[in-house]
Design an enzyme around this catalytic site. Structure first.
Site, PDB file in Angstrom:
ATOM      1  N   ASP A 195       1.256  63.523  45.432  1.00 40.75           N
ATOM      2  CA  ASP A 195       1.510  62.138  45.867  1.00 40.75           C
ATOM      3  C   ASP A 195       1.687  61.146  44.706  1.00 40.75           C
ATOM      4  OD1 ASP A 195       0.265  63.762  47.826  1.00 40.75           O
ATOM      5  OD2 ASP A 195      -0.438  62.022  48.954  1.00 40.75           O
ATOM      6  N   GLU A 216       4.906  59.986  49.536  1.00 39.93           N
ATOM      7  CA  GLU A 216       4.401  59.158  50.644  1.00 39.93           C
ATOM      8  C   GLU A 216       3.717  57.870  50.190  1.00 39.93           C
ATOM      9  OE1 GLU A 216       1.153  59.893  53.081  1.00 39.93           O
ATOM     10  OE2 GLU A 216      -0.202  60.118  51.406  1.00 39.93           O
ATOM     11  N   HIS A 253       1.732  58.224  55.588  1.00 34.84           N
ATOM     12  CA  HIS A 253       2.272  56.880  55.332  1.00 34.84           C
ATOM     13  C   HIS A 253       3.791  56.798  55.483  1.00 34.84           C
ATOM     14  CE1 HIS A 253      -1.640  55.467  54.224  1.00 34.84           C
ATOM     15  NE2 HIS A 253      -1.747  56.325  53.228  1.00 34.84           N
ATOM     16  N   HIS A 300       0.090  68.392  54.364  1.00 33.06           N
ATOM     17  CA  HIS A 300      -0.506  67.093  54.098  1.00 33.06           C
ATOM     18  C   HIS A 300      -1.703  66.935  55.031  1.00 33.06           C
ATOM     19  CE1 HIS A 300       0.033  63.248  52.068  1.00 33.06           C
ATOM     20  NE2 HIS A 300      -0.430  62.675  53.162  1.00 33.06           N
ATOM     21  N   HIS A 329      -2.394  64.926  50.025  1.00 28.85           N
ATOM     22  CA  HIS A 329      -3.007  63.826  50.796  1.00 28.85           C
ATOM     23  C   HIS A 329      -4.343  63.336  50.250  1.00 28.85           C
ATOM     24  CE1 HIS A 329      -4.332  61.152  53.980  1.00 28.85           C
ATOM     25  NE2 HIS A 329      -5.395  61.901  54.194  1.00 28.85           N
ATOM     26  N   HIS A 349      -5.415  63.295  47.240  1.00 28.59           N
ATOM     27  CA  HIS A 349      -5.239  62.726  45.901  1.00 28.59           C
ATOM     28  C   HIS A 349      -6.241  63.306  44.894  1.00 28.59           C
ATOM     29  CE1 HIS A 349      -2.837  58.906  47.247  1.00 28.59           C
ATOM     30  NE2 HIS A 349      -2.499  59.991  47.910  1.00 28.59           N
TER      31      HIS A 349
HETATM   32 FE   LIG Z   1      -1.160  60.172  49.595  1.00 28.45          FE
HETATM   33 FE   LIG Z   2      -1.561  60.892  52.880  1.00 27.20          FE
END
Ligand SMILES: [Fe+2]
Ligand SMILES: [Fe+2]
Length: 277
Positions: A27, A58, A87, A169, A194, A196
């Site tokens: 991400d 995203e 997102h 994700h 997702h 992170h």
């Molecule tokens: Fe993210």
């Molecule tokens: Fe996410």
């Protein structure tokens, strides 16, 4: 492996010497993430010689969502395919772009009528590689189970590609690990995004699927998942709404490099995290 007792895999390209190196980037958060990735791509290209670069975008627009502008920036930075997540629909003006742009995918298990599409097939390193985006359903919402959706997609894509990569994700490690096992031997890679936060479980599963629960993010580590520390702490301390801004300091690029063989399965996975120059 004759005589070894190990069943020989007869893949789609069994015996061929074709192989593809895939660079997968976690991400990308806001402009610090986009800039950090752009500055790091020459070094990543030198280190991994990718045939195909897949970037999760995203969070590329202001820390949440994507716009046609940030998508185009990621493409010009070197992304061949962009994947998304929860997102996806943050910015309304991106909807039409998602519909018409083949090389950007949103979770396939969202409602079919929603903008965009869930998979794409690209040519890379002499192979046709399908890139699939799926969303978890534990602590995230999606219209259908990622497991059922994967079964459907694999059937559908079987004759149109030589290898498949899944960006899963999802929020929780249990769901990610389970999907990894479920798809082991059927796809080249199941790579988590997702959270992170990168996990230390990258490996090739016994059936030949490269797996990692989460590759991490591309953005500021002087942050809470890309958000300015004081704002995230304030929100958690007070349970009150706080405006989030993207943190800018200490940008790192996180991801994984996967080598896929002619059978459409993985030979290796190398997770990495590097400070942006
Ligand atoms: Fe993210
Ligand atoms: Fe996410």
């Amino acid at each position: 492996m004759p005589g070894s007792g190990v069943e020989q895999k007869t893949g789609r390209h069994a015996g061929s010497l074709v192989r593809v190196k895939i660079l997968f980037i976690g991400d990308v958060v806001g402009s610090p993430g986009r800039r950090g990735l752009a500055a790091s791509m020459p070094g990543l290209r030198e280190r991994f010689s990718p045939d195909l670069t897949v970037v999760n975008g995203e969070n590329s627009a202001g820390g949440m969502g994507i716009t046609s502008k940030t998508a185009e920036e990621l493409f010009s930075t070197g992304a061949d395919v962009i994947t998304l997540g929860n997102h996806t629909y943050r910015h309304r003006d991106a909807y039409e772009y998602l519909d018409r742009t083949e090389r950007i995918v949103r979770p396939s298990n969202y409602r079919r009528a929603n903008p965009g599409h869930g998979s794409t097939v690209v040519e890379a390193g002499g192979m046709r590689v399908a890139v699939i985006n799926l969303s978890g359903t534990v602590s995230l919402s999606a219209a259908r189970s990622a497991f059922d959706e994967a079964d459907l997609l694999l059937d559908e894509l079987e004759d149109r590609c030589d290898a498949m990569l899944v960006d899963f994700h999802a929020e929780v490690t249990s769901e990610k690990v389970a999907l990894g096992w479920y798809l082991d031997g059927r796809v080249a890679a199941v790579l988590g995004t997702h959270t992170h936060v990168p996990t230390a479980d990258g490996r090739v599963l016994p059936g030949g699927t490269a797996f990692i629960s989460d590759v991490g993010m591309t953005g500021s580590r002087q942050s809470v998942l890309g958000v300015r520390i004081e704002q995230a702490v304030e929100r958690m301390r007070t349970d009150m709404p706080v405006r989030f801004e993207t943190a800018t300091e200490d940008v790192w690029v996180m991801g994984a490099a996967v080598e896929v063989n002619g059978d459409g399965l993985a030979d290796s996975i190398e997770p990495f995290m590097i400070p942006a120059p």
